[in-house]
Design a protein around this motif. Sequence first.
Motif, PDB file in Angstrom:
ATOM      1  N   LEU A  53      -3.232 -21.607  -3.830  1.00 50.11           N
ATOM      2  CA  LEU A  53      -3.814 -22.694  -4.606  1.00 50.11           C
ATOM      3  C   LEU A  53      -2.726 -23.403  -5.403  1.00 50.11           C
ATOM      4  O   LEU A  53      -1.753 -22.792  -5.833  1.00 50.11           O
ATOM      5  N   GLU A  75      -5.430 -26.579  -9.177  1.00 44.00           N
ATOM      6  CA  GLU A  75      -6.624 -25.850  -8.772  1.00 44.00           C
ATOM      7  C   GLU A  75      -6.775 -24.555  -9.567  1.00 44.00           C
ATOM      8  O   GLU A  75      -7.882 -24.199  -9.978  1.00 44.00           O
ATOM      9  N   LEU A  76      -5.679 -23.870  -9.813  1.00 39.39           N
ATOM     10  CA  LEU A  76      -5.737 -22.658 -10.631  1.00 39.39           C
ATOM     11  C   LEU A  76      -6.199 -22.967 -12.046  1.00 39.39           C
ATOM     12  O   LEU A  76      -7.004 -22.230 -12.629  1.00 39.39           O
ATOM     13  N   LEU A  88      -8.093 -25.480 -12.993  1.00 35.55           N
ATOM     14  CA  LEU A  88      -9.519 -25.818 -12.949  1.00 35.55           C
ATOM     15  C   LEU A  88     -10.383 -24.559 -12.815  1.00 35.55           C
ATOM     16  O   LEU A  88     -11.432 -24.445 -13.461  1.00 35.55           O
ATOM     17  N   LEU A  89      -9.953 -23.609 -11.997  1.00 34.97           N
ATOM     18  CA  LEU A  89     -10.711 -22.364 -11.862  1.00 34.97           C
ATOM     19  C   LEU A  89     -10.758 -21.592 -13.174  1.00 34.97           C
ATOM     20  O   LEU A  89     -11.795 -21.030 -13.544  1.00 34.97           O
ATOM     21  N   GLU A  90      -9.640 -21.547 -13.891  1.00 38.17           N
ATOM     22  CA  GLU A  90      -9.621 -20.854 -15.182  1.00 38.17           C
ATOM     23  C   GLU A  90     -10.544 -21.538 -16.184  1.00 38.17           C
ATOM     24  O   GLU A  90     -11.257 -20.875 -16.951  1.00 38.17           O
ATOM     25  N   MET A 113     -13.241 -23.274 -15.449  1.00 42.73           N
ATOM     26  CA  MET A 113     -14.617 -22.994 -15.036  1.00 42.73           C
ATOM     27  C   MET A 113     -15.034 -21.583 -15.453  1.00 42.73           C
ATOM     28  O   MET A 113     -16.163 -21.368 -15.899  1.00 42.73           O
ATOM     29  N   GLU A 114     -14.118 -20.631 -15.347  1.00 42.46           N
ATOM     30  CA  GLU A 114     -14.446 -19.270 -15.732  1.00 42.46           C
ATOM     31  C   GLU A 114     -14.657 -19.157 -17.242  1.00 42.46           C
ATOM     32  O   GLU A 114     -15.580 -18.491 -17.698  1.00 42.46           O
ATOM     33  N   LEU A 122      -9.969 -13.396 -12.555  1.00 46.14           N
ATOM     34  CA  LEU A 122      -9.065 -14.261 -11.794  1.00 46.14           C
ATOM     35  C   LEU A 122      -7.638 -14.039 -12.257  1.00 46.14           C
ATOM     36  O   LEU A 122      -7.348 -13.941 -13.426  1.00 46.14           O
TER      37      LEU A 122
END
Length: 149
Positions: free
Chosen positions: A3, A7-8, A10-12, A14-15, A105
């Motif tokens: 990723l 993207e990383l 954004l994932l963090e 969201m979490e 994550l």
Amino acid sequence: MPLSEEELRLLEQMERALVAEDPKLASTLRGTRLRQRARRQVVIGAVGFVLGLGALMAGVVLPMVAVGIVGFLLMLGSAYLALSSWRARDAAAAAPSAPEDPGPLRVIRGGKAHRGRAARAPKRGTSHGSMMERFEERWRRRREGGNGF
């Protein structure tokens, strides 16, 4: 394919939003119940091991080979269950459980910064780098006409 940094990030985000919005769901996803299940399986495995040891000893003391074989197999299966559950329990316990932590994550190195470093080939005549990097460098030189040896 790793990723990208965007993207990383954004994932963090969201979490973190999930943890703030529904902490109970976040703790369930982190594996709190997995730890309890693993602990229960470790106890069941230990009890099964002791019962198998008793059956093995009974098979040795009494002239019943079948009882001894069943006891040994029970010990073997119980030991496998207990040890595999023990590893799962340790892995679940190592997972962060505080709401302010980013959660299960993990940051995976990737993106442009990582690719740039990996793409650099070692200088000719040096033995630095992994074997695959040296093979890739030789292949690249061979394709460019430099013979590679």
